[in-house]
Design a protein around this motif. Structure first.
Motif, PDB file in Angstrom:
ATOM      1  N   GLN A   1      -5.531  36.456  25.423  1.00  0.00           N
ATOM      2  CA  GLN A   1      -5.400  35.647  26.834  1.00  0.00           C
ATOM      3  C   GLN A   1      -6.149  36.252  27.886  1.00  0.00           C
ATOM      4  O   GLN A   1      -6.681  35.486  28.494  1.00  0.00           O
ATOM      5  CB  GLN A   1      -3.830  35.634  26.909  1.00  0.00           C
TER       6      GLN A   1
ATOM      7  N   TYR B   1      -3.410  30.693  17.240  1.00  0.00           N
ATOM      8  CA  TYR B   1      -2.911  31.703  18.443  1.00  0.00           C
ATOM      9  C   TYR B   1      -1.510  31.269  18.875  1.00  0.00           C
ATOM     10  O   TYR B   1      -1.012  30.093  19.056  1.00  0.00           O
ATOM     11  CB  TYR B   1      -3.830  31.161  19.741  1.00  0.00           C
ATOM     12  N   ASN B   2      -0.820  32.306  18.881  1.00  0.00           N
ATOM     13  CA  ASN B   2       0.652  32.190  19.640  1.00  0.00           C
ATOM     14  C   ASN B   2       1.480  31.323  18.772  1.00  0.00           C
ATOM     15  O   ASN B   2       2.227  30.503  19.115  1.00  0.00           O
ATOM     16  CB  ASN B   2       0.734  31.771  21.203  1.00  0.00           C
TER      17      ASN B   2
ATOM     18  N   GLN C   1      -0.993  36.127  17.195  1.00  0.00           N
ATOM     19  CA  GLN C   1       0.433  35.696  17.399  1.00  0.00           C
ATOM     20  C   GLN C   1       0.895  36.437  18.773  1.00  0.00           C
ATOM     21  O   GLN C   1       1.800  35.791  19.539  1.00  0.00           O
ATOM     22  CB  GLN C   1       1.336  36.249  16.092  1.00  0.00           C
ATOM     23  N   ASP C   2       0.370  37.527  19.101  1.00  0.00           N
ATOM     24  CA  ASP C   2       0.495  38.229  20.685  1.00  0.00           C
ATOM     25  C   ASP C   2      -0.079  37.852  21.559  1.00  0.00           C
ATOM     26  O   ASP C   2       0.095  38.544  22.778  1.00  0.00           O
ATOM     27  CB  ASP C   2       0.782  40.002  20.047  1.00  0.00           C
ATOM     28  N   LYS C   3      -1.080  36.923  21.456  1.00  0.00           N
ATOM     29  CA  LYS C   3      -1.755  36.497  22.478  1.00  0.00           C
ATOM     30  C   LYS C   3      -2.627  37.489  23.338  1.00  0.00           C
ATOM     31  O   LYS C   3      -2.955  37.740  24.390  1.00  0.00           O
ATOM     32  CB  LYS C   3      -1.082  35.793  23.799  1.00  0.00           C
TER      33      LYS C   3
END
Length: 153
Positions: A108, A78-79, A103-105
């Motif tokens: 979230q 994550y991230n 990678q872009d959350k």
């Protein structure tokens, strides 16, 4: 690291379950829809190779996979801006379960991710039955959480 499970890209989320996604498999070529994961008790752990507490809990996740019969594990890198380092880290700590990248959350908001690491417990019906924010501190704690949230011995 094993390949990610095949999932139905069109599978819709169940109420209280994992969101519909199109996350790439870490170190693989497939795309994973979390809402389409097989319906088995599953532990989803969000982590990053740069996260110190994630590194500290890594052995407990490895041991949990070996000890918790009938429970699937899926990691979410994550991230994390360095997926190559993430693959290397997962190999070094001996994680032999599939991982996807976010990678872009994108998770979230739907999962209300409080920070890293965070572990989600998903029952055989696909519902999130528990969330543990922060690092796991022992294999005993992971076993207790799996019993509480997934009903596994």
């Amino acid at each position: 690291m094993p390949d990610c499970p095949a999932t139905d890209a069109a599978a819709a989320p169940v109420a209280g379950g994992l969101p519909q996604t199109a996350l790439p498999c870490l170190g693989g070529d497939t795309t994973v829809n979390l809402a389409g994961l097989p319906r088995t008790p599953t532990i989803i752990n969000l982590w990053a190779q740069w996260c110190g507490p994630c590194r500290e809990e890594a052995p407990f996740l490895r041991e949990g996979l070996a000890e918790l019969d009938g429970v699937s594990f899926v990691g979410v890198n994550y991230n994390d801006p360095k997926p190559d380092w993430a693959v290397e880290f997962a190999g070094l700590v001996g994680w032999v379960y599939p991982h996807v990248m976010d990678q872009d959350k994108t998770l979230q908001v739907p999962l209300r991710v409080p920070g890293l690491p965070t572990t989600y417990f998903v029952d055989a019906d696909g519902r999130i039955t528990g969330v543990h924010a922060g690092p796991l501190e022992s294999i005993e704690q992971l076993r207790e959480l799996a019993t509480t949230y997934l009903g596994v011995p």
